[in-house]
Design a protein around this motif. Structure first.
Motif, PDB file in Angstrom:
ATOM      1  N   ASP A 102       0.838  -1.212   0.000  1.00 23.58           N
ATOM      2  CA  ASP A 102       0.000   0.000   0.000  1.00 23.58           C
ATOM      3  C   ASP A 102       0.866   1.253   0.000  1.00 23.58           C
ATOM      4  OD1 ASP A 102      -2.184  -1.698   0.173  1.00 23.58           O
ATOM      5  OD2 ASP A 102      -2.744  -1.100   2.216  1.00 23.58           O
TER       6      ASP A 102
ATOM      7  N   SER B  73      -8.188  -0.986  -5.292  1.00 21.61           N
ATOM      8  CA  SER B  73      -8.823   0.127  -4.582  1.00 21.61           C
ATOM      9  C   SER B  73      -9.772   0.884  -5.505  1.00 21.61           C
ATOM     10  CB  SER B  73      -7.759   1.080  -4.031  1.00 21.61           C
ATOM     11  OG  SER B  73      -6.942   0.414  -3.107  1.00 21.61           O
TER      12      SER B  73
ATOM     13  N   VAL C 150     -12.296   3.243  -3.711  1.00 22.68           N
ATOM     14  CA  VAL C 150     -11.443   3.838  -2.680  1.00 22.68           C
ATOM     15  C   VAL C 150     -10.478   4.777  -3.394  1.00 22.68           C
ATOM     16  CG1 VAL C 150      -9.640   3.401  -0.963  1.00 22.68           C
ATOM     17  CG2 VAL C 150     -11.638   1.901  -1.095  1.00 22.68           C
TER      18      VAL C 150
ATOM     19  N   VAL D 289      -5.280   5.342   0.369  1.00 13.62           N
ATOM     20  CA  VAL D 289      -4.447   4.139   0.469  1.00 13.62           C
ATOM     21  C   VAL D 289      -3.371   4.257   1.544  1.00 13.62           C
ATOM     22  CG1 VAL D 289      -2.853   2.632  -0.811  1.00 13.62           C
ATOM     23  CG2 VAL D 289      -5.009   3.362  -1.855  1.00 13.62           C
TER      24      VAL D 289
END
Length: 116
Positions: A23, A34, A39, A44
Motif C-alpha cells: 500500500d 482500490s 477507494v 491508500v
C-alpha cells in the motif's frame, strides 16, 4: 501462550506488514483493487497506516503487552469486515478472497488470543 497463537499471530503480522508495504509503495495491484471498490488513491496510505498499526499492535501484544494484542486483533477484524463489506457493497466479488483471507487471519488471531 500456545504455539498456535504464536504461529497464527506471526503469520497475521507478516501478512498485514506485507500488504501495508505494498500500500505504501502504491503497488499497481493495490491501486487497481482500490479503484474497483471506489477507494480514492489518497486513502491508500491511511489504510496502510491502519494495517501497520494493527501488525505492530499484534507484535507488541505477543511479546510484551497482551491487552494491546487483543485490541489490535479487534481492530484488524473490524478493518477487514469493512473491507469485505465494501467489496460486497460495490459488487466486486471476483477478488473478495483478498480481504476475506486477511479477515480470516484476524479472526483466528482474535479467537486464539481470547482463548488464552
Amino acid at each position: 501462550m500456545s504455539i498456535a497463537l504464536v504461529i497464527v499471530t506471526v503469520v497475521a503480522i507478516a501478512a498485514n506488514g506485507g500488504i501495508a508495504a505494498a500500500d505504501f509503495a502504491r503497488a499497481e495491484f493495490v491501486l487497481a483493487n482500490s479503484a474497483e471498490v471506489n477507494v480514492k488513491p489518497e486513502w491508500v496510505p491511511w489504510l496502510a497506516a491502519l494495517k501497520t498499526a494493527g501488525a505492530a499492535g499484534l507484535l507488541i501484544g505477543l511479546v510484551a503487552v497482551p491487552p494491546l494484542g487483543l485490541a489490535a486483533a479487534v481492530g484488524l477484524v473490524l478493518f477487514y469486515v469493512g473491507a469485505v463489506a465494501t467489496h460486497v457493497r460495490t459488487r466486486v466479488i471476483h477478488n473478495i478472497y483478498f480481504p476475506a483471507g486477511y479477515l480470516a487471519l484476524a479472526v483466528a488471531t482474535l479467537g486464539l488470543t481470547l482463548a488464552q
